[in-house]
Design a protein around this motif. Structure first.
Motif, mmCIF file in Angstrom:
data_model
loop_
_atom_site.group_PDB
_atom_site.id
_atom_site.type_symbol
_atom_site.label_atom_id
_atom_site.label_comp_id
_atom_site.label_asym_id
_atom_site.label_seq_id
_atom_site.Cartn_x
_atom_site.Cartn_y
_atom_site.Cartn_z
ATOM 1 N N LEU A 203 0.942 -1.376 0.152
ATOM 2 C CA LEU A 203 -0.333 -0.427 0.082
ATOM 3 C C LEU A 203 0.886 1.194 -0.518
ATOM 4 N N LEU A 204 2.292 1.386 0.221
ATOM 5 C CA LEU A 204 2.878 2.078 0.765
ATOM 6 C C LEU A 204 3.361 2.638 -0.499
ATOM 7 N N TRP A 205 3.685 2.044 -0.406
ATOM 8 C CA TRP A 205 4.579 1.917 -2.571
ATOM 9 C C TRP A 205 3.222 1.695 -3.582
ATOM 10 N N SER A 206 2.363 1.391 -3.417
ATOM 11 C CA SER A 206 0.982 2.128 -4.612
ATOM 12 C C SER A 206 0.821 3.545 -4.103
ATOM 13 N N SER A 207 0.783 3.776 -2.475
ATOM 14 C CA SER A 207 0.599 5.687 -2.811
ATOM 15 C C SER A 207 1.400 5.906 -3.154
ATOM 16 N N TYR A 208 2.687 6.018 -3.411
ATOM 17 C CA TYR A 208 3.803 6.439 -4.420
ATOM 18 C C TYR A 208 3.317 7.374 -5.800
ATOM 19 N N GLY A 209 2.969 6.201 -6.201
ATOM 20 C CA GLY A 209 2.643 7.144 -7.214
ATOM 21 C C GLY A 209 1.492 7.608 -7.846
ATOM 22 N N LYS A 210 0.271 7.567 -6.715
ATOM 23 C CA LYS A 210 -0.860 8.275 -7.056
ATOM 24 C C LYS A 210 -1.055 9.699 -5.709
ATOM 25 N N LEU A 211 0.258 10.107 -5.372
ATOM 26 C CA LEU A 211 1.097 11.472 -4.590
ATOM 27 C C LEU A 211 1.506 12.167 -5.100
ATOM 28 N N VAL A 212 2.945 11.322 -6.063
ATOM 29 C CA VAL A 212 4.143 11.711 -6.460
ATOM 30 C C VAL A 212 4.318 11.574 -7.475
ATOM 31 N N GLY A 213 4.816 13.102 -7.917
ATOM 32 C CA GLY A 213 5.080 13.594 -9.529
ATOM 33 C C GLY A 213 4.082 14.208 -9.954
ATOM 34 N N ASP A 214 4.577 14.729 -11.479
ATOM 35 C CA ASP A 214 3.530 15.850 -12.475
ATOM 36 C C ASP A 214 2.878 14.710 -12.941
ATOM 37 N N GLN A 215 3.113 13.639 -13.150
ATOM 38 C CA GLN A 215 2.538 12.651 -14.418
ATOM 39 C C GLN A 215 1.163 12.288 -13.246
ATOM 40 N N VAL A 216 0.549 13.081 -11.994
ATOM 41 C CA VAL A 216 0.007 11.940 -11.396
ATOM 42 C C VAL A 216 -1.660 12.406 -12.542
ATOM 43 N N PRO A 217 -2.009 13.674 -12.095
ATOM 44 C CA PRO A 217 -3.335 14.423 -13.257
ATOM 45 C C PRO A 217 -3.732 12.927 -14.681
ATOM 46 N N ALA A 218 -2.253 13.051 -14.939
ATOM 47 C CA ALA A 218 -2.586 12.406 -16.664
ATOM 48 C C ALA A 218 -2.794 11.345 -16.304
ATOM 49 N N LYS A 219 -2.289 9.983 -15.567
ATOM 50 C CA LYS A 219 -2.791 9.053 -15.131
ATOM 51 C C LYS A 219 -4.151 9.005 -14.242
ATOM 52 N N ALA A 220 -4.192 9.942 -13.901
ATOM 53 C CA ALA A 220 -5.874 9.699 -13.058
ATOM 54 C C ALA A 220 -6.832 10.067 -13.877
ATOM 55 N N LYS B 88 -14.921 14.046 -15.301
ATOM 56 C CA LYS B 88 -13.830 14.741 -15.240
ATOM 57 C C LYS B 88 -12.880 15.686 -14.345
ATOM 58 N N ASP B 89 -13.375 15.906 -13.969
ATOM 59 C CA ASP B 89 -13.243 17.102 -12.212
ATOM 60 C C ASP B 89 -12.603 16.064 -11.095
ATOM 61 N N ARG B 90 -13.067 15.107 -10.925
ATOM 62 C CA ARG B 90 -14.078 14.482 -9.676
ATOM 63 C C ARG B 90 -12.156 13.337 -9.720
ATOM 64 N N ALA B 91 -11.548 13.396 -10.918
ATOM 65 C CA ALA B 91 -10.996 11.707 -11.141
ATOM 66 C C ALA B 91 -9.587 11.739 -10.714
ATOM 67 N N VAL B 92 -9.239 13.510 -10.811
ATOM 68 C CA VAL B 92 -7.819 13.720 -9.619
ATOM 69 C C VAL B 92 -8.017 13.452 -8.667
ATOM 70 N N PRO B 93 -8.850 14.597 -7.915
ATOM 71 C CA PRO B 93 -8.403 14.290 -6.389
ATOM 72 C C PRO B 93 -9.466 13.118 -5.786
ATOM 73 N N ALA B 94 -10.247 12.874 -6.310
ATOM 74 C CA ALA B 94 -10.162 10.764 -6.252
ATOM 75 C C ALA B 94 -8.845 10.119 -6.452
ATOM 76 N N PHE B 95 -7.906 9.997 -7.021
ATOM 77 C CA PHE B 95 -6.900 9.478 -7.700
ATOM 78 C C PHE B 95 -5.802 9.293 -5.754
ATOM 79 N N ARG B 96 -6.389 10.684 -6.311
ATOM 80 C CA ARG B 96 -4.617 11.444 -4.677
ATOM 81 C C ARG B 96 -5.485 11.120 -3.446
#
Length: 288
Positions: A17-34, A45-53
């Motif tokens: 879970l800690l490793w998985s969270s890194y890809g959702k919280l760190v980096g400039d590509q997080v919004p694109a990934k979401a 589309k507007d809620r996807a990024v906040p929910a991902f984080r």
């Protein structure tokens, strides 16, 4: 033994879970990934990024609780809820948005598949098992170190095997090695060093290259020598299937007409396409 197995689960799950969270919280590509995930059709589309984080934050909190709690029934309950949510989300994504990215772990995009569903199911099983633990994971490590290490290693390997996002670390190199041993154009002879640029020039002038060039999707990925042949591979796509185009090029002679090629399935190693090329010498009598 079952209690010891259950006691080790919080360490395994917490680390994942800690490793998985890194890809959702760190980096400039997080919004694109979401935005590549099924959260877009699910939440908009507007809620996807906040929910991902938010999922990443939940993973951090539950992961820390799992790793740090002496006997964490509450943390295991949180992990069970998260894993149940993961399974439900992946089932939804598979049905409603099959082309979306899983968005589960790592920085690489991967579609929802039976592997990602199996991974979520494995996490759910581990979380349910952790609910029954009556001792901490560090107690088991102190009393039965070899057993605890074996559990962590086996479960980590299973998690990696079910994670398409990690294929570039182990599966792709393994496939390439297998291709070297079993590819359909193998041959053996002596050894002699020839610059790659010479091989490439000959390859580009060959009928084999012209035959399959519409299917190529990259420049040279790798090359290796076997006797009188130099094998060169490219990323390819044939009949909507990902593969490798493997060329066999004469290494010590300039004979573009002798270049051979086969397109091989990237997952199974099965030959998808092997053109039957006619040499120029065979055409001369027809031209006279």
């Amino acid at each position: 033994m079952v209690n010891d197995l259950a006691a080790v689960q919080p360490l395994v799950l917490g680390g994942i879970l800690l490793w998985s969270s890194y890809g959702k919280l760190v980096g400039d590509q997080v919004p694109a990934k979401a935005r590549r995930t099924a959260l877009v059709p699910l939440l908009g589309k507007d809620r996807a990024v906040p929910a991902f984080r938010a999922v990443g934050v939940a993973e951090v909190l539950v992961g820390l609780a799992l790793v740090l709690s002496p006997v964490g029934f509450g943390a295991a309950l949180g992990a069970t809820a998260l894993a149940t949510g993961f399974v439900a989300y992946l089932v939804y994504a598979k049905v409603a948005a099959p082309d979306s990215s899983c968005g589960c772990v790592g920085s690489k995009a991967a579609p929802v598949s039976w592997r990602s569903l199996g991974r979520a199911g494995l996490m759910l099983l581990g979380a349910v098992l952790a609910l029954t633990a009556t001792s901490s994971w560090w107690t088991v490590f102190a009393d039965r170190t070899a057993f605890a290490l074996a559990v962590v290693v086996v479960e980590a390997m299973a998690f990696a095997a079910l994670s398409a996002e990690l294929d570039h670390l182990w599966l792709v190199p393994l496939r390439r090695y297998r291709l070297r041993l079993t590819h359909p154009l193998s041959n053996t002879a002596g050894d002699f060093e020839v610059p790659l640029v010479n091989t490439q020039q000959q390859l580009l002038r060959s009928p084999a290259y012209r035959e399959v060039s519409p299917y190529l999707r990259s420049d040279i990925r790798e090359h290796w020598d076997e006797g009188e042949w130099r094998f060169v591979s490219y990323t390819a796509a044939y009949d909507e299937r990902a593969g490798l185009a493997v060329f066999a090029v004469p290494r010590t002679q300039y004979e573009p007409d002798d270049v051979l090629v086969a397109i091989v399935d990237d997952e199974t190693g099965k030959t998808l396409y092997k053109p039957r090329l006619v040499k120029r010498a065979d055409l001369l009598p027809m031209a006279q």
